[in-house]
Design a protein around this motif. Structure first.
Motif, mmCIF file in Angstrom:
data_model
loop_
_atom_site.group_PDB
_atom_site.id
_atom_site.type_symbol
_atom_site.label_atom_id
_atom_site.label_comp_id
_atom_site.label_asym_id
_atom_site.label_seq_id
_atom_site.Cartn_x
_atom_site.Cartn_y
_atom_site.Cartn_z
ATOM 1 N N LEU A 100 11.963 -10.284 -0.505
ATOM 2 C CA LEU A 100 11.268 -10.151 -1.791
ATOM 3 C C LEU A 100 12.230 -10.378 -2.968
ATOM 4 O O LEU A 100 11.858 -10.957 -3.990
ATOM 5 N N LEU A 101 13.473 -9.928 -2.811
ATOM 6 C CA LEU A 101 14.412 -9.925 -3.934
ATOM 7 C C LEU A 101 14.995 -11.298 -4.231
ATOM 8 O O LEU A 101 15.467 -11.548 -5.337
ATOM 9 N N GLU A 102 14.982 -12.188 -3.232
ATOM 10 C CA GLU A 102 15.577 -13.518 -3.456
ATOM 11 C C GLU A 102 14.593 -14.496 -4.090
ATOM 12 O O GLU A 102 14.999 -15.533 -4.603
ATOM 13 N N ARG A 103 13.311 -14.167 -4.053
ATOM 14 C CA ARG A 103 12.296 -15.086 -4.587
ATOM 15 C C ARG A 103 12.605 -15.473 -6.030
ATOM 16 O O ARG A 103 13.060 -14.654 -6.828
ATOM 17 N N ASN A 104 12.315 -16.718 -6.376
ATOM 18 C CA ASN A 104 12.470 -17.155 -7.762
ATOM 19 C C ASN A 104 11.711 -16.215 -8.686
ATOM 20 O O ASN A 104 10.659 -15.708 -8.325
ATOM 21 N N ASN A 105 12.243 -16.038 -9.901
ATOM 22 C CA ASN A 105 11.587 -15.116 -10.829
ATOM 23 C C ASN A 105 10.150 -15.492 -11.111
ATOM 24 O O ASN A 105 9.281 -14.643 -11.235
ATOM 25 N N GLY A 106 9.886 -16.787 -11.257
ATOM 26 C CA GLY A 106 8.527 -17.223 -11.544
ATOM 27 C C GLY A 106 8.002 -16.562 -12.800
ATOM 28 O O GLY A 106 8.681 -16.505 -13.824
ATOM 29 N N ASP A 107 6.802 -16.022 -12.697
ATOM 30 C CA ASP A 107 6.131 -15.433 -13.845
ATOM 31 C C ASP A 107 6.736 -14.074 -14.212
ATOM 32 O O ASP A 107 7.225 -13.349 -13.347
ATOM 33 N N TRP A 108 6.684 -13.730 -15.495
ATOM 34 C CA TRP A 108 7.163 -12.423 -15.950
ATOM 35 C C TRP A 108 6.439 -11.287 -15.218
ATOM 36 O O TRP A 108 7.045 -10.286 -14.832
ATOM 37 N N ALA A 109 5.120 -11.470 -15.017
ATOM 38 C CA ALA A 109 4.342 -10.402 -14.368
ATOM 39 C C ALA A 109 4.782 -10.212 -12.917
ATOM 40 O O ALA A 109 4.809 -9.088 -12.408
ATOM 41 N N PHE A 110 5.152 -11.307 -12.238
ATOM 42 C CA PHE A 110 5.677 -11.178 -10.872
ATOM 43 C C PHE A 110 7.006 -10.413 -10.908
ATOM 44 O O PHE A 110 7.271 -9.532 -10.084
ATOM 45 N N THR A 111 7.850 -10.751 -11.901
ATOM 46 C CA THR A 111 9.138 -10.067 -12.047
ATOM 47 C C THR A 111 8.947 -8.563 -12.227
ATOM 48 O O THR A 111 9.676 -7.752 -11.651
ATOM 49 N N ILE A 112 7.954 -8.203 -13.040
ATOM 50 C CA ILE A 112 7.686 -6.781 -13.277
ATOM 51 C C ILE A 112 7.147 -6.120 -12.010
ATOM 52 O O ILE A 112 7.579 -5.020 -11.634
ATOM 53 N N ALA A 113 6.214 -6.796 -11.326
ATOM 54 C CA ALA A 113 5.649 -6.220 -10.095
ATOM 55 C C ALA A 113 6.768 -6.011 -9.075
ATOM 56 O O ALA A 113 6.892 -4.930 -8.479
ATOM 57 N N ARG A 114 7.594 -7.023 -8.884
ATOM 58 C CA ARG A 114 8.696 -6.910 -7.922
ATOM 59 C C ARG A 114 9.699 -5.844 -8.362
ATOM 60 O O ARG A 114 10.149 -5.026 -7.551
ATOM 61 N N GLY A 115 10.027 -5.864 -9.645
ATOM 62 C CA GLY A 115 11.019 -4.916 -10.159
ATOM 63 C C GLY A 115 10.561 -3.480 -9.976
ATOM 64 O O GLY A 115 11.343 -2.611 -9.573
ATOM 65 N N PHE A 116 9.281 -3.241 -10.242
ATOM 66 C CA PHE A 116 8.753 -1.889 -10.071
ATOM 67 C C PHE A 116 8.779 -1.488 -8.596
ATOM 68 O O PHE A 116 9.233 -0.399 -8.234
ATOM 69 N N MET A 117 8.333 -2.399 -7.726
ATOM 70 C CA MET A 117 8.310 -2.087 -6.289
ATOM 71 C C MET A 117 9.717 -1.833 -5.762
ATOM 72 O O MET A 117 9.949 -0.913 -4.985
ATOM 73 N N TYR A 118 10.671 -2.648 -6.195
ATOM 74 C CA TYR A 118 12.032 -2.489 -5.698
ATOM 75 C C TYR A 118 12.694 -1.228 -6.264
ATOM 76 O O TYR A 118 13.343 -0.475 -5.540
ATOM 77 N N ASN A 119 12.529 -0.992 -7.560
ATOM 78 C CA ASN A 119 13.177 0.185 -8.142
ATOM 79 C C ASN A 119 12.603 1.475 -7.560
ATOM 80 O O ASN A 119 13.341 2.462 -7.386
ATOM 81 N N ALA A 120 11.307 1.486 -7.245
ATOM 82 C CA ALA A 120 10.728 2.660 -6.583
ATOM 83 C C ALA A 120 11.334 2.805 -5.182
ATOM 84 O O ALA A 120 11.675 3.910 -4.750
ATOM 85 N N PHE A 121 11.493 1.678 -4.491
ATOM 86 C CA PHE A 121 12.105 1.727 -3.158
ATOM 87 C C PHE A 121 13.563 2.218 -3.246
ATOM 88 O O PHE A 121 14.008 3.043 -2.435
ATOM 89 N N GLY A 176 0.827 -11.434 -9.409
ATOM 90 C CA GLY A 176 2.212 -11.072 -9.098
ATOM 91 C C GLY A 176 2.281 -10.037 -7.991
ATOM 92 O O GLY A 176 3.108 -10.135 -7.080
ATOM 93 N N ILE A 177 1.384 -9.060 -8.058
ATOM 94 C CA ILE A 177 1.356 -8.004 -7.035
ATOM 95 C C ILE A 177 0.998 -8.618 -5.678
ATOM 96 O O ILE A 177 1.669 -8.355 -4.670
ATOM 97 N N ALA A 178 -0.044 -9.451 -5.652
ATOM 98 C CA ALA A 178 -0.487 -10.056 -4.386
ATOM 99 C C ALA A 178 0.645 -10.860 -3.767
ATOM 100 O O ALA A 178 0.896 -10.805 -2.556
ATOM 101 N N SER A 179 1.356 -11.580 -4.627
ATOM 102 C CA SER A 179 2.445 -12.420 -4.145
ATOM 103 C C SER A 179 3.617 -11.575 -3.626
ATOM 104 O O SER A 179 4.192 -11.861 -2.573
ATOM 105 N N ALA A 180 3.971 -10.512 -4.349
ATOM 106 C CA ALA A 180 5.080 -9.641 -3.924
ATOM 107 C C ALA A 180 4.712 -8.883 -2.652
ATOM 108 O O ALA A 180 5.550 -8.667 -1.778
#
Lengths: 275, 162
Positions: A100-121, A176-180
Motif C-alpha cells: 500500500l505504501l509504495e503506490r504512486n500518490n495519485g489523487d490527494w484523496a487517495f493520499t489521505i485515505a492511505r495516510g490515515f489507514m497507515y498512521n492508524a496502523f 481512494g478508500i476502495a483503491s487503498a
C-alpha cells in the motif's frame, strides 16, 4: 512466553539465530514502511493543495525518514550492516514494506485515505512495540509514538473533512478508500517470522490482534465521516496471513521500482560519499 | 572511582562550555536549557557527554554533536571528547527548563504546553493575547506549530508538546 527484557542489550550474542533473524526482519518492516511512506509524503512538496499541506507533508516526511533511520540503525547494531546501505542499496525484492505504501500518490484523496489507514496502523503496531521484550525496540517506540500522534490527527482530520464535505471531495475519497482497501492485507502481515515474533514477545500482538485493534480505531472515523465501512466486503480472515503478493516477503509492484530509482539516484552516483 | 578535585573542576568547566552550545534552530537556547544533557563525566582528561536527541528526525543532531566536540574540546585540560546520543529516556518538551521556556518566548516562540492539546493555541508570543487560533500543527521545523494572533493580525510559532 519467554522473556528477554532481563537482557537489556543489543548484543547479538545473547539472542539465538532464529530470534535474531526474526528481529531483523521486523525492524526492516518498520524501517522500510516508514522510509517508503516518508518518501511518498515528500513528493507532495510544492504540489500539495495549499501551502500548509506542503509544510505538513514535508514535516511528516522528515519525521518518518527519521524513524526509518532509527530502525535501520538498530539493524546495523544487530547485524552489522550499514544503515545507509540498508536504506539505499537494497533491491525491491529485498524490501519488506507493505505494498500500500509504495503506490504512486495519485489523487490527494487517495493520499489521505492511505495516510490515515497507515498512521492508524502505525499507532497500533507501536502500542505493541511498547510492550516488546526487546528493549531497544521498546525505547524506539516510546520516542516515536510521541511524534506520530500528530500525523494521525492530521490525516484523520482531513479524512473526516473530505467525507463530510460531500460532492466531489467525498466521491474522490470513496474512490481512494476502495483503491487503498484492495492493498490492505499485507499491512497486517508480520512476514515469514510472524510466529516467533509473537512467541518471543518481540511484537506481542498477532496479525489478527493488529487488524482488530486497527479496525476498532478506524471504523468510528468512517462513521464520523459518513462513509460506509468497507470491511465486510472481504471478511476479517482475508485480512491476515501470507498471500502470494505480500510486501513483507519482497513481492512488490513496479511502483516501488520507480520509487527506488528516484530515491537512490544521488546515493548511487557516489556510494562512498559522506553527506 | 573517587573523583578528585581537579576532575570536579574540569566537569564544571565542561558544563560551562556546554552552556555555549546552542540549538542551531533556536540560537538563544542552550542544550542544557533544552533538557538534552543526560550525563556528563570526565575521567583521565577524557570528557564523555551523553545527550538525549529531541525529535527523532531532527537534522540538527549531527551539527550539535560537532558543536559539542568542538566547544568541549577547547576546555583546558580536556584531551578528548566523546558525544553519545542515548535512548534511556525519551526526550519530552517537559524537559525544557524554566529559563529555557522564558528564552523561547523571548525568541518569539511560545513555549510548549504540558499536555497533548493540538487543538488549542497558546497565548501570542508577541503581544500576550489569548485571542489566537491554530493554523497548522506542522511548522517550519519538526518541533514547531503555526498559530495566528487575531490581536496582532499575524502568525506566530509555538513549540509542540511531545
Amino acid at each position: 512466553m519467554k522473556r528477554m527484557h532481563t537482557v537489556p542489550s543489543t548484543n547479538p550474542n545473547v539472542l539465538s539465530l532464529a530470534v535474531q533473524q526474526a528481529l531483523v526482519d521486523l525492524l526492516l518492516q518498520l524501517a522500510d514502511d516508514d522510509l517508503i511512506f516518508g518518501h511518498r509524503s515528500s513528493e507532495w512538496l510544492g504540489v500539495a493543495p495549499d501551502l500548509e499541506e506542503d509544510i505538513a507533508f514535508s514535516s511528516i516526511s522528515q519525521d518518518e525518514v527519521g524513524h526509518a533511520a532509527l530502525f535501520y540503525e538498530l539493524v546495523q547494531k544487530l547485524a552489522g550492516e550499514d544503515a545507509d546501505a540498508l536504506a539505499f542499496a537494497r533491491s525491491s525484492t529485498e524490501r519488506k514494506n507493505a505494498r500500500l505504501l509504495e503506490r504512486n500518490n495519485g489523487d490527494w484523496a487517495f493520499t489521505i485515505a492511505r495516510g490515515f489507514m497507515y498512521n492508524a496502523f502505525e499507532h497500533v503496531r507501536l502500542q505493541a512495540a511498547l510492550q516488546s521484550t526487546y528493549l531497544p525496540l521498546q525505547q524506539a517506540a516510546q520516542k516515536i509514538v510521541r511524534e506520530e500522534r500528530y500525523h494521525l490527527l492530521h490525516m484523520q482530520t482531513w479524512f473526516e473533512n473530505l467525507g463530510i464535505a460531500g460532492g466531489e471531495a467525498r466521491s474522490r475519497l470513496e474512490k481512494g478508500i476502495a483503491s487503498a482497501w484492495m492493498e490492505l492485507p499485507d499491512l497486517f502481515s508480520l512476514g515469514h517470522h510472524a510466529a516467533i515474533l509473537v512467541e518471543e514477545g518481540i511484537l506481542p500482538s498477532t496479525e489478527m490482534d493488529l487488524y482488530k485493534q486497527w479496525a476498532a480505531m478506524v471504523q468510528p472515523v468512517f462513521e464520523k465521516a459518513g462513509l460506509p465501512w468497507p470491511g465486510d466486503a472481504f471478511g476479517e480472515t482475508k485480512m491476515v496471513g501470507l498471500t502470494g503478493t505480500d510486501g513483507r516477503t519482497g513481492a512488490h509492484s513496479p511502483d516501488l521500482e520507480e520509487l527506488l530509482n528516484t530515491m537512490t539516484e544521488v546515493y548511487r552516483s557516489n556510494v562512498q560519499a559522506k553527506w | 572511582m573517587t573523583q578528585n578535585v581537579y576532575e570536579q573542576d574540569l566537569v564544571s568547566a565542561v558544563r560551562a562550555a556546554l552552556q555555549d552550545v546552542k540549538d542551531p534552530e533556536i540560537p538563544t537556547l542552550s542544550l542544557e536549557e533544552l533538557g538534552m544533557v543526560y550525563d556528563l563525566t570526565v575521567q583521565d582528561h577524557h570528557a564523555k557527554v551523553q545527550l538525549i536527541p529531541t525529535f527523532v528526525g531532527c537534522p540538527a543532531v549531527e551539527m550539535i554533536r560537532r558543536l559539542v566536540e568542538n566547544n568541549v574540546g577547547q576546555v583546558k585540560g580536556i584531551e578528548s571528547v566523546q558525544v553519545e546520543f542515548v535512548m534511556d529516556v525519551p526526550w519530552s518538551s517537559d524537559r525544557i527548563t524554566e529559563e529555557g521556556r522564558r528564552k523561547l518566548a523571548e525568541f518569539g516562540i511560545s513555549p510548549p504546553p504540558h499536555e497533548f492539546l493540538p487543538g488549542q493555541a497558546p497565548v501570542c508570543s508577541y503581544c500576550g493575547s489569548s485571542d489566537t487560533d491554530v493554523v497548522s500543527i506542522f511548522g517550519p521545523t519538526a518541533c514547531r506549530a503555526v498559530y495566528y494572533c487575531k490581536q496582532c493580525s499575524q502568525p506566530f510559532e509555538g513549540m509542540k508538546y511531545v
